[in-house]
Motif scaffolding. Structure first.
Motif, PDB file in Angstrom:
ATOM      1  N   ALA A   1       1.020  -1.215  -0.176  1.00  0.00           N
ATOM      2  CA  ALA A   1       0.053  -0.063   0.082  1.00  0.00           C
ATOM      3  C   ALA A   1       0.778   1.249  -0.166  1.00  0.00           C
ATOM      4  O   ALA A   1       0.690   2.043  -0.717  1.00  0.00           O
ATOM      5  N   GLU A   2       2.157   1.360   0.910  1.00  0.00           N
ATOM      6  CA  GLU A   2       2.830   2.458   0.706  1.00  0.00           C
ATOM      7  C   GLU A   2       3.412   2.671  -0.550  1.00  0.00           C
ATOM      8  O   GLU A   2       3.871   3.807  -1.021  1.00  0.00           O
ATOM      9  N   ASN A   3       4.072   1.628  -1.256  1.00  0.00           N
ATOM     10  CA  ASN A   3       4.429   1.533  -2.475  1.00  0.00           C
ATOM     11  C   ASN A   3       3.595   2.227  -3.471  1.00  0.00           C
ATOM     12  O   ASN A   3       3.778   2.945  -4.400  1.00  0.00           O
ATOM     13  N   GLY A   4       2.245   1.840  -3.542  1.00  0.00           N
ATOM     14  CA  GLY A   4       1.312   2.182  -4.287  1.00  0.00           C
ATOM     15  C   GLY A   4       1.010   3.714  -3.904  1.00  0.00           C
ATOM     16  O   GLY A   4       0.764   4.483  -5.185  1.00  0.00           O
ATOM     17  N   SER A   5       1.009   4.077  -2.889  1.00  0.00           N
ATOM     18  CA  SER A   5       0.977   5.397  -2.608  1.00  0.00           C
ATOM     19  C   SER A   5       1.995   6.548  -3.063  1.00  0.00           C
ATOM     20  O   SER A   5       1.717   7.547  -3.439  1.00  0.00           O
ATOM     21  N   GLU A   6       3.181   5.827  -2.788  1.00  0.00           N
ATOM     22  CA  GLU A   6       4.195   6.684  -3.345  1.00  0.00           C
ATOM     23  C   GLU A   6       4.431   6.780  -4.898  1.00  0.00           C
ATOM     24  O   GLU A   6       4.750   7.608  -5.722  1.00  0.00           O
ATOM     25  N   ARG A   7       3.798   5.612  -5.560  1.00  0.00           N
ATOM     26  CA  ARG A   7       3.706   5.609  -7.090  1.00  0.00           C
ATOM     27  C   ARG A   7       2.756   6.832  -7.535  1.00  0.00           C
ATOM     28  O   ARG A   7       2.908   7.636  -8.405  1.00  0.00           O
ATOM     29  N   GLU A   8       1.734   6.819  -6.568  1.00  0.00           N
ATOM     30  CA  GLU A   8       0.721   7.790  -6.965  1.00  0.00           C
ATOM     31  C   GLU A   8       1.207   9.466  -6.788  1.00  0.00           C
ATOM     32  O   GLU A   8       0.965   9.998  -7.649  1.00  0.00           O
ATOM     33  N   LYS A   9       1.827   9.573  -5.631  1.00  0.00           N
ATOM     34  CA  LYS A   9       2.101  10.923  -5.585  1.00  0.00           C
ATOM     35  C   LYS A   9       3.375  11.296  -6.334  1.00  0.00           C
ATOM     36  O   LYS A   9       3.396  12.381  -6.996  1.00  0.00           O
ATOM     37  N   LYS A  10       4.035  10.166  -6.858  1.00  0.00           N
ATOM     38  CA  LYS A  10       5.165  10.457  -8.077  1.00  0.00           C
ATOM     39  C   LYS A  10       4.379  10.960  -9.273  1.00  0.00           C
ATOM     40  O   LYS A  10       4.859  11.823  -9.922  1.00  0.00           O
ATOM     41  N   ALA A  11       3.151  10.096  -9.745  1.00  0.00           N
ATOM     42  CA  ALA A  11       2.792  10.477 -10.817  1.00  0.00           C
ATOM     43  C   ALA A  11       2.190  11.788 -10.853  1.00  0.00           C
ATOM     44  O   ALA A  11       1.974  12.263 -11.532  1.00  0.00           O
ATOM     45  N   LEU A  12       1.349  12.128  -9.645  1.00  0.00           N
ATOM     46  CA  LEU A  12       0.783  13.527  -9.644  1.00  0.00           C
ATOM     47  C   LEU A  12       1.679  14.520  -9.662  1.00  0.00           C
ATOM     48  O   LEU A  12       1.345  15.581 -10.562  1.00  0.00           O
ATOM     49  N   ALA A  13       2.936  14.477  -8.969  1.00  0.00           N
ATOM     50  CA  ALA A  13       4.091  15.378  -9.027  1.00  0.00           C
ATOM     51  C   ALA A  13       4.439  15.391 -10.526  1.00  0.00           C
ATOM     52  O   ALA A  13       4.606  16.758 -11.119  1.00  0.00           O
ATOM     53  N   GLU A  14       4.605  14.487 -11.380  1.00  0.00           N
ATOM     54  CA  GLU A  14       5.094  14.663 -12.610  1.00  0.00           C
ATOM     55  C   GLU A  14       3.890  15.159 -13.525  1.00  0.00           C
ATOM     56  O   GLU A  14       4.072  16.079 -14.326  1.00  0.00           O
ATOM     57  N   PHE A  15       2.722  15.004 -13.248  1.00  0.00           N
ATOM     58  CA  PHE A  15       1.538  15.675 -14.169  1.00  0.00           C
ATOM     59  C   PHE A  15       1.578  17.065 -13.734  1.00  0.00           C
ATOM     60  O   PHE A  15       1.402  17.763 -14.605  1.00  0.00           O
ATOM     61  N   LEU A  16       1.756  17.453 -12.522  1.00  0.00           N
ATOM     62  CA  LEU A  16       1.552  18.834 -12.359  1.00  0.00           C
ATOM     63  C   LEU A  16       2.876  19.586 -12.722  1.00  0.00           C
ATOM     64  O   LEU A  16       2.669  20.531 -12.935  1.00  0.00           O
ATOM     65  N   ALA A  17       3.972  19.033 -12.650  1.00  0.00           N
ATOM     66  CA  ALA A  17       5.144  19.769 -13.280  1.00  0.00           C
ATOM     67  C   ALA A  17       4.924  19.749 -14.788  1.00  0.00           C
ATOM     68  O   ALA A  17       5.326  20.922 -15.312  1.00  0.00           O
ATOM     69  N   ALA A  18       4.395  18.931 -15.256  1.00  0.00           N
ATOM     70  CA  ALA A  18       4.086  19.302 -16.860  1.00  0.00           C
ATOM     71  C   ALA A  18       3.026  20.221 -17.099  1.00  0.00           C
ATOM     72  O   ALA A  18       3.143  21.149 -18.128  1.00  0.00           O
ATOM     73  N   GLN A  19       1.919  20.312 -16.457  1.00  0.00           N
ATOM     74  CA  GLN A  19       1.203  21.354 -16.280  1.00  0.00           C
ATOM     75  C   GLN A  19       1.643  22.859 -16.171  1.00  0.00           C
ATOM     76  O   GLN A  19       1.289  23.713 -16.616  1.00  0.00           O
ATOM     77  N   ARG A  20       2.633  22.911 -15.205  1.00  0.00           N
ATOM     78  CA  ARG A  20       3.031  24.217 -14.830  1.00  0.00           C
ATOM     79  C   ARG A  20       4.053  24.633 -16.001  1.00  0.00           C
ATOM     80  O   ARG A  20       4.178  25.480 -16.343  1.00  0.00           O
TER      81      ARG A  20
END
Length: 50
Positions: free
Chosen positions: A8-27
């Motif tokens: 579950a922790e690994n899944g959460s970290e993957r989600e955080k990384k995916a969100l951070a990458e998406f937001l960086a692309a948007q910015r």
């Protein structure tokens, strides 16, 4: 920590990384969108709520 907790922790970290990458692309896309707009266009609301 159980294997389930670790998974579950690994899944959460993957989600955080995916969100951070998406937001960086948007910015990163914002400068391309506003490039060439004059001061008035930059400050004019484009949604009905203003």
């Amino acid at each position: 920590m159980t294997a389930e907790d670790s998974e579950a922790e690994n899944g959460s970290e993957r989600e955080k990384k995916a969100l951070a990458e998406f937001l960086a692309a948007q910015r990163a896309s914002v400068p391309a969108i506003v490039d060439g707009l004059d001061a008035r266009a930059l400050t004019t609301p484009v949604v009905p709520s203003g």
